[in-house]
Write a protein that holds these residues in place. Structure first.
Motif, PDB file in Angstrom:
ATOM      1  N   THR A 113       0.533  -0.953  -0.278  1.00  0.00           N
ATOM      2  CA  THR A 113       0.171   0.146   0.009  1.00  0.00           C
ATOM      3  C   THR A 113       0.964   1.501  -0.389  1.00  0.00           C
ATOM      4  O   THR A 113       2.211   1.500   0.308  1.00  0.00           O
ATOM      5  CB  THR A 113      -1.137  -0.037   0.936  1.00  0.00           C
ATOM      6  N   GLY A 114       0.413   2.394  -0.297  1.00  0.00           N
ATOM      7  CA  GLY A 114       0.885   3.561   0.225  1.00  0.00           C
ATOM      8  C   GLY A 114      -0.106   4.657  -1.015  1.00  0.00           C
ATOM      9  O   GLY A 114      -1.177   4.804  -1.165  1.00  0.00           O
TER      10      GLY A 114
ATOM     11  N   THR B 159       9.041  -6.981   0.892  1.00  0.00           N
ATOM     12  CA  THR B 159       9.298  -8.318   2.105  1.00  0.00           C
ATOM     13  C   THR B 159       7.668  -8.916   2.585  1.00  0.00           C
ATOM     14  O   THR B 159       6.450  -8.114   2.571  1.00  0.00           O
ATOM     15  CB  THR B 159       9.896  -7.445   3.515  1.00  0.00           C
ATOM     16  N   ALA B 160       8.244 -10.119   2.864  1.00  0.00           N
ATOM     17  CA  ALA B 160       7.590 -11.259   3.208  1.00  0.00           C
ATOM     18  C   ALA B 160       6.777 -10.908   4.499  1.00  0.00           C
ATOM     19  O   ALA B 160       5.604 -11.237   5.338  1.00  0.00           O
ATOM     20  CB  ALA B 160       8.044 -12.518   3.431  1.00  0.00           C
ATOM     21  N   ASP B 161       7.252 -10.008   5.695  1.00  0.00           N
ATOM     22  CA  ASP B 161       6.977  -9.699   6.894  1.00  0.00           C
ATOM     23  C   ASP B 161       7.220  -8.146   7.322  1.00  0.00           C
ATOM     24  O   ASP B 161       6.661  -7.532   8.273  1.00  0.00           O
ATOM     25  CB  ASP B 161       7.551 -10.731   7.771  1.00  0.00           C
ATOM     26  N   GLY B 162       7.208  -7.204   6.420  1.00  0.00           N
ATOM     27  CA  GLY B 162       6.992  -6.087   6.785  1.00  0.00           C
ATOM     28  C   GLY B 162       5.982  -4.920   6.543  1.00  0.00           C
ATOM     29  O   GLY B 162       4.797  -5.985   6.438  1.00  0.00           O
ATOM     30  N   ASP B 163       6.469  -3.628   6.707  1.00  0.00           N
ATOM     31  CA  ASP B 163       5.264  -2.687   6.481  1.00  0.00           C
ATOM     32  C   ASP B 163       4.790  -2.731   4.336  1.00  0.00           C
ATOM     33  O   ASP B 163       3.422  -2.707   4.553  1.00  0.00           O
ATOM     34  CB  ASP B 163       5.433  -2.341   7.049  1.00  0.00           C
ATOM     35  N   ASN B 164       5.729  -2.999   4.066  1.00  0.00           N
ATOM     36  CA  ASN B 164       5.414  -2.812   2.558  1.00  0.00           C
ATOM     37  C   ASN B 164       4.596  -1.481   2.055  1.00  0.00           C
ATOM     38  O   ASN B 164       3.466  -1.886   1.536  1.00  0.00           O
ATOM     39  CB  ASN B 164       4.873  -3.775   2.062  1.00  0.00           C
ATOM     40  N   ARG B 165       4.432  -0.375   2.888  1.00  0.00           N
ATOM     41  CA  ARG B 165       3.952   1.163   2.274  1.00  0.00           C
ATOM     42  C   ARG B 165       5.181   1.763   1.676  1.00  0.00           C
ATOM     43  O   ARG B 165       5.867   2.298   2.886  1.00  0.00           O
ATOM     44  CB  ARG B 165       3.507   1.700   3.744  1.00  0.00           C
ATOM     45  N   PHE B 166       4.917   2.628   1.071  1.00  0.00           N
ATOM     46  CA  PHE B 166       6.195   2.836  -0.241  1.00  0.00           C
ATOM     47  C   PHE B 166       5.013   4.450  -0.549  1.00  0.00           C
ATOM     48  O   PHE B 166       3.855   3.979  -1.031  1.00  0.00           O
ATOM     49  CB  PHE B 166       5.854   2.119  -1.639  1.00  0.00           C
ATOM     50  N   GLU B 167       5.728   5.557   0.200  1.00  0.00           N
ATOM     51  CA  GLU B 167       5.276   6.823  -0.328  1.00  0.00           C
ATOM     52  C   GLU B 167       5.899   6.814  -1.526  1.00  0.00           C
ATOM     53  O   GLU B 167       7.485   7.385  -1.484  1.00  0.00           O
ATOM     54  CB  GLU B 167       5.175   7.480   0.666  1.00  0.00           C
ATOM     55  N   PHE B 168       5.341   7.705  -2.449  1.00  0.00           N
ATOM     56  CA  PHE B 168       5.899   8.116  -4.218  1.00  0.00           C
ATOM     57  C   PHE B 168       5.335   9.408  -4.025  1.00  0.00           C
ATOM     58  O   PHE B 168       4.468  10.173  -3.846  1.00  0.00           O
ATOM     59  CB  PHE B 168       5.843   7.530  -5.141  1.00  0.00           C
ATOM     60  N   ALA B 169       6.779  10.862  -4.143  1.00  0.00           N
ATOM     61  CA  ALA B 169       6.724  12.009  -4.193  1.00  0.00           C
ATOM     62  C   ALA B 169       6.963  13.027  -5.519  1.00  0.00           C
ATOM     63  O   ALA B 169       8.563  12.698  -5.105  1.00  0.00           O
ATOM     64  CB  ALA B 169       6.888  12.899  -2.632  1.00  0.00           C
ATOM     65  N   LEU B 170       6.292  12.512  -6.761  1.00  0.00           N
ATOM     66  CA  LEU B 170       6.811  13.003  -7.747  1.00  0.00           C
ATOM     67  C   LEU B 170       7.160  14.617  -8.302  1.00  0.00           C
ATOM     68  O   LEU B 170       6.122  14.988  -7.326  1.00  0.00           O
ATOM     69  CB  LEU B 170       6.549  11.935  -8.594  1.00  0.00           C
ATOM     70  N   THR B 171       7.895  14.983  -7.985  1.00  0.00           N
ATOM     71  CA  THR B 171       8.479  15.966  -8.608  1.00  0.00           C
ATOM     72  C   THR B 171       8.827  16.268 -10.341  1.00  0.00           C
ATOM     73  O   THR B 171       9.183  15.138 -10.669  1.00  0.00           O
ATOM     74  CB  THR B 171       9.438  16.745  -7.629  1.00  0.00           C
ATOM     75  N   GLU B 172       8.851  17.253 -10.900  1.00  0.00           N
ATOM     76  CA  GLU B 172       9.199  17.412 -12.368  1.00  0.00           C
ATOM     77  C   GLU B 172      10.698  16.406 -12.647  1.00  0.00           C
ATOM     78  O   GLU B 172      11.644  16.121 -12.734  1.00  0.00           O
ATOM     79  CB  GLU B 172       9.688  19.208 -12.959  1.00  0.00           C
TER      80      GLU B 172
END
Length: 129
Positions: free
Chosen positions: A30-31, A116-129
């Motif tokens: 998720t993220g 990861t099999a047992d991690g949080d697996n939350r990724f945030e992507f803050a995109l810019t120019e």
């Protein structure tokens, strides 16, 4: 005839086998995705494993959030998004949309994440120019 100790071992083995088979190879990822500080309203995110023998996982981005199922491992992340242009197709009348996220975040992406099999697996992507 099986002794009770043998039955217990057999039962324990069957339970372990059943539990092993019921575990999914996929984990929830998720993220959020933002473009120039604002949530990406409509788009798609792809986690393409660096291990080419594993199929990519994709999910929709809605209101800046996404959720998908992916196999653990390092992945190249590709993000695409569309927005309305305010124009209509002259023949069909539908509203025209455009892809607006630069190629360096999709076709030429260098974004990576490690699922990861047992991690949080939350990724945030803050995109810019």
């Amino acid at each position: 005839m099986m002794r009770s100790g043998g039955r217990l071992k057999l039962l324990t083995g069957l339970v372990a086998l059943a539990l092993g088979c019921s575990r999914s190879e996929f984990v929830e990822v998720t993220g959020s995705v933002s473009w120039q500080g604002k949530p990406v309203e409509i788009g798609e995110i792809i986690f393409a494993p660096l291990n080419k023998s594993v199929a990519p996982a994709a999910g929709r981005i809605r209101g800046g959030k996404y959720k998908l199922l992916a196999k653990p491992g390092k992945a190249r992340v590709e993000i695409q998004a569309v927005r309305k242009t305010g124009q209509r197709d002259p023949r069909e009348g539908f509203e025209i949309t455009e892809l607006y996220i630069p190629r360096r975040y999709n076709e030429e992406s260098e974004l990576e994440a490690e699922v990861t099999a047992d991690g949080d697996n939350r990724f945030e992507f803050a995109l810019t120019e």
